[in-house]
Write an enzyme that holds these catalytic residues in place. Structure first.
Site, mmCIF file in Angstrom:
data_model
loop_
_atom_site.group_PDB
_atom_site.id
_atom_site.type_symbol
_atom_site.label_atom_id
_atom_site.label_comp_id
_atom_site.label_asym_id
_atom_site.label_seq_id
_atom_site.Cartn_x
_atom_site.Cartn_y
_atom_site.Cartn_z
ATOM 1 N N GLY A 1 -29.658 17.266 -41.346
ATOM 2 C CA GLY A 1 -30.005 17.886 -40.068
ATOM 3 C C GLY A 1 -31.409 17.520 -39.597
ATOM 4 O O GLY A 1 -31.634 17.269 -38.407
ATOM 5 N N ASN B 1 -31.182 29.851 -36.967
ATOM 6 C CA ASN B 1 -30.942 29.944 -38.399
ATOM 7 C C ASN B 1 -31.428 31.247 -39.016
ATOM 8 O O ASN B 1 -30.928 31.661 -40.047
ATOM 9 C CB ASN B 1 -31.589 28.763 -39.123
ATOM 10 C CG ASN B 1 -33.007 28.487 -38.662
ATOM 11 O OD1 ASN B 1 -33.255 28.317 -37.462
ATOM 12 N ND2 ASN B 1 -33.923 28.438 -39.596
ATOM 13 N N GLN C 1 -26.423 25.374 -37.592
ATOM 14 C CA GLN C 1 -25.948 26.680 -38.039
ATOM 15 C C GLN C 1 -24.656 27.105 -37.333
ATOM 16 O O GLN C 1 -23.930 27.966 -37.848
ATOM 17 C CB GLN C 1 -27.026 27.750 -37.797
ATOM 18 C CG GLN C 1 -28.261 27.589 -38.679
ATOM 19 C CD GLN C 1 -27.985 27.829 -40.162
ATOM 20 O OE1 GLN C 1 -26.966 28.415 -40.545
ATOM 21 N NE2 GLN C 1 -28.882 27.340 -41.008
ATOM 22 N N HIS D 1 -24.471 19.983 -45.629
ATOM 23 C CA HIS D 1 -24.551 20.972 -46.712
ATOM 24 C C HIS D 1 -24.494 22.414 -46.210
ATOM 25 O O HIS D 1 -24.391 23.327 -47.021
ATOM 26 C CB HIS D 1 -25.803 20.750 -47.565
ATOM 27 C CG HIS D 1 -27.095 21.126 -46.921
ATOM 28 N ND1 HIS D 1 -27.683 22.352 -47.089
ATOM 29 C CD2 HIS D 1 -27.906 20.439 -46.080
ATOM 30 C CE1 HIS D 1 -28.811 22.399 -46.404
ATOM 31 N NE2 HIS D 1 -28.966 21.247 -45.772
ATOM 32 N N CYS E 1 -36.417 27.197 -45.483
ATOM 33 C CA CYS E 1 -37.437 26.160 -45.535
ATOM 34 C C CYS E 1 -38.809 26.703 -45.821
ATOM 35 O O CYS E 1 -39.655 26.014 -46.347
ATOM 36 C CB CYS E 1 -37.519 25.440 -44.214
ATOM 37 S SG CYS E 1 -36.193 24.306 -44.067
#
Ligand code: PLP
Ligand code: PLP
Ligand code: FES
Ligand code: FES
Lengths: 123, 389, 389, 123
Positions: B71, B154, B182, B204, B328
């Protein structure tokens, strides 16, 4: 990331609470940063008879809080002041590098509580 | 201890069907898709089939699909690719529009672009995380090249009005890119319905393998690569293609598309029951994001008097995996830019967790989560140096 | 028909031990390494272990290893990372030195950099593909930022005198990057022995999975990322880490390092016997590259009067997989820049094939290849519109 | 990439060779580009009695060469001239897009051979 000891202390912290008739109280942190640690001490014959904490904060904040209370409790004030940040970290089996900064808050709160106690004495 | 995973917005387990589809490409059909011999041809066939699967899953054509490493790379390619192409077209190149609540893949790309002379407008969102369309429209300039607004957030799960954004972009003749990392698999994602020029997906997050992603690029959209090398992927993404990863991604997208009639409904039921029961059992809780215009798998809650990481770890000890903010940034405890953008109070901001459901979560698991939350929040509040009293 | 794969410079099959090491990370230990909970911790542990394996395989430290999506990205990051960092240091930034026979990942990066104002010197090689060290030394300028010269060439297998290059770079205080994508696992690769500041490796060339690569970055080397997003990989490579890919890469590098005492010797024996027997059985053949300073697995031959793709396809029909030029460009039949750089005659240039051996090739397979080559070259020469007569 | 038919024709090409006493010869390509196609024709009563080729070139060059000879052989010259590039490609079951360019060489060589034959006749 966290040592087993950190997680143990964090999930089963000792000395949580307020001492209503404390001889000294110390606070560090701010709600803006998201961490506040308050340490209460009860002193008898210059010995830290009881040390308790209340902490709003991360895993490090809580586990160092409980560890500081445990290390300090029963010690003479002089000795308690000799506890170093490294002692706390070692007793916790280490802390992640990027969390080192917050590891000092609890000890600082203890120092403030002792200061507070001393100030009250001289007042 | 049976663990309960409710951090599907961070990453997902690879579906066994997806893994099965990948396996032959590691050891048997291991060729390089640039090779002319039979091993290479097997790789090319796998690549084409995956490309078709991806295209079919989002209503695109096969030649509109560019495979990337994930992404982050897709977001970089979309924005920087358009700007690089327009570099010499001075009347239309200096300005980018995005939102204040994008993923770091978009926001860091924009800061980088600012550092080399581009101008970026960060459009604000309301207290539920919905983009201010008026401000967006008014921020379009003659030299605006691209609008990049995510499909769904997200952290708080708010879904943006992409069709309206697309209409504005089309009216003003500006490219529109959306980060659907998302949203894909949770709500319908059809590039023509949505009217987007570019769209990012990450494998993923949808039960595919890590290390693969898609950038959809509408035919006619002019891009340049930002990684340089051989001429793979229509010259837009060099490097030997990750065939097993791409095969897995294709399969994962097909499966997600197939299951769109079923999985999201299941997650929605779990989501709403989870929210209701948490509100019933705990005080001083806030739901962040939009109440209905939100991803069916997202539950973002703030607990007053409690710190998020501590709550996360207490739940982890009980075998429950959730997240504090976007995966993240959770290692560095800096404030979530999304939560500040929706104007959440400092009081609440530090006590925020995200529960992101997956298709295989069960109602029994949510029972356990509700109970554990109640215990853990209670315990931390007792310990807390701040509280109601 | 049992197929014979001799195109290991294009890509390799994943070693079963490597695949085994990866499998748990798809479906069980599938966490995101940025997550704080136990699933995330499993991912972090896997990542650290792989990083250590990689470091150990090349004599580096773990914190000097940056994971990327492959060789192409590693090459881009090395060169562009250094330049981005030095951007504001005007005395030392405008000039790059590379060779004429680099992989497109380096050459296309350099053309891009030229297009935005940098200057590049392409140092020539001799007829055996060895870099002209004098010219290299004389081309260093006050504003040279980086020298990027490959360790071994992907087409003709020539090994460059990297230690000498490193000495020149160190003397002149310029960073030295080497692309070791083809050399690692075939000849010793030790970053301190070699004296390099940066070094690229690609997983799929060494029996690891596609979609993973390494950039070694010597401590103290100043780089900036060229992809933007979250702060992964010391801020140099954002995007959710491809854990299974990285685990596989770590394992593949460990295995290759372990086998360095055995596999290359085996390939060397096959290589030399193959070359001898082909020369014995066919006329008008040339071996391209250096006779001894070459990769143990590389055989690059030109057959006069024959066109490479046709030869490749006749061999493919017999189940033998080889390549014409670099795998990246074989679909577009443009002349190899490597073969022109060594001054190969047009007469020969179109009839060039590369046989690249793997650790599991056998002497019986080479027997079959020699015989098939003899037949196929003979057949094509009979058909050819040009010939000796 | 290549159709089964292309590979069949390529691996088992018909009409390979030189016609020593050819009535027409046509050549296209160059060694620099790496492709040379030569087509030889033998003509009787305006019919292409024999058509042969020699090709130095890629799979497309060879398979179109043999296909052109097969399509042309036995045809009247007029009809042979009507063979289109599309006829050749269709007979081969298609060719990859990026190889379309080279698919015309063999037919061009046939045309040249027929021209050569016609020139000889008028000479
Ligand atoms: C909205 C959004 N965009 C982009 C990304 C980046 O995707 P990846 O981790 O595959 O690079 C993520 C996930 O971290 C995301 O949630
Ligand atoms: C020397 C060299 N460098 C770089 C690359 C690119 O590696 P990757 O295909 O992993 O991007 C290759 C392989 O194609 C190569 O042979
Ligand atoms: S006390 Fe602030 S992050 Fe730990
Ligand atoms: S004839 Fe030139 S590439 Fe085929």
């Amino acid at each position: 990331m966290y040592s087993r000891k950190v997680i143990e202390e964090f999930t089963d912290p000792k000395n949580v609470g307020v001492i209503e008739d404390a001889d000294g109280v110390g606070e560090t942190g701010s709600t803006v940063d998201g961490d506040i640690i308050t340490i209460y001490i009860k002193v008898k014959d210059e010995v830290l008879e009881d040390v308790r904490f209340k902490t709003f904060g991360c895993v490090v904040a809580i586990s160092t809080s409980t560890m500081v209370t445990q290390l300090a409790k029963g010690k003479k004030i002089d000795e308690a002041l000799k506890i170093t940040n490294k002692d706390v970290i070692d007793a916790l089996g280490g802390l992640p590098e990027d969390k080192r900064r917050c590891s000092g808050f609890a000890l600082a709160a203890l120092h403030k509580a002792i200061e507070d106690y001393k100030e009250r004495g001289t007042a | 201890m049976k663990r309960i995973y409710m951090d599907h917005s961070a990453t997902t387990e690879v579906d066994p069907l997806v893994l099965d589809s990948m396996l032959p490409y590691f050891t048997e059909k291991f060729g390089n898709a640039s090779s002319l011999h039979s091993f290479g041809q097997e790789a090319i066939e796998a690549l084409s089939a995956a490309r078709q699967q991806v295209a079919d899953s989002i209503g695109a054509k096969a030649n509109e699909i560019i495979f990337t490493s994930g992404g982050t790379e897709s977001d970089n390619l979309a924005i920087r690719g358009v700007l690089a192409k327009k570099k010499n077209d001075t009347s239309r190149s200096q300005h980018i529009i995005t939102s204040m609540i994008e993923h770091p893949a978009v926001l860091s790309t924009c800061s980088f672009l600012e550092s080399i002379g581009y101008e970026v407008t960060y459009v604000p969102v309301d207290s539920e995380g919905v983009l201010d369309l008026d401000k967006l429209e008014r921020s379009v300039r003659d030299d605006t090249s691209i609008i990049s607004i995510m499909h769904a957030n997200n952290e708080i799960g708010t879904i943006q009005p992409v069709k309206d954004i697309a209409r504005i972009a089309r009216d003003k003749d500006v490219y529109f890119h959306t980060d659907a990392v998302q949203s894909f698999g949770k709500i319908p994602v059809d590039v023509n319905e949505m009217g987007v020029d570019m769209l990012s997906i990450s494998s993923h997050k949808i039960h595919g393998p890590k290390g693969a992603g898609v950038l959809y690029v509408r035919e006619g959209t002019e891009l340049e690569p930002f990684i340089f090398g051989g001429g793979h992927e229509q010259g837009l993404r060099p490097g030997t293609e990750n065939i097993p990863g791409i095969v897995g991604l294709g399969k994962a997208m097909s499966l997600a598309k197939e299951r769109l009639g079923h999985d999201p409904e299941h997650m929605l039921r779990l989501r709403d029951s989870l929210i209701d029961r948490i509100f019933d059992s705990l005080d001083d809780v806030r739901l962040n994001g939009h109440p209905t215009q939100r991803l069916p798998n997202n539950v973002n809650l703030s607990f007053r008097y409690v710190e998020g990481e501590s709550l996360l770890m207490l739940l982890d000890v009980k075998g429950i995996a959730i997240s504090t903010a976007s995966a993240c940034s959770s290692i560095s405890k800096k404030e979530s830019h999304v939560l500040s953008s929706i104007g959440l109070n400092a009081d609440y901001i530090h006590g925020t967790i995200r529960i992101s459901l997956g298709k295989d979560n069960t109602i029994e698991e949510t029972d356990h989560v509700v109970q554990s939350l109640q215990e853990s929040v209670g315990k931390l509040r007792e310990m807390s140096a701040i509280s109601k009293s």
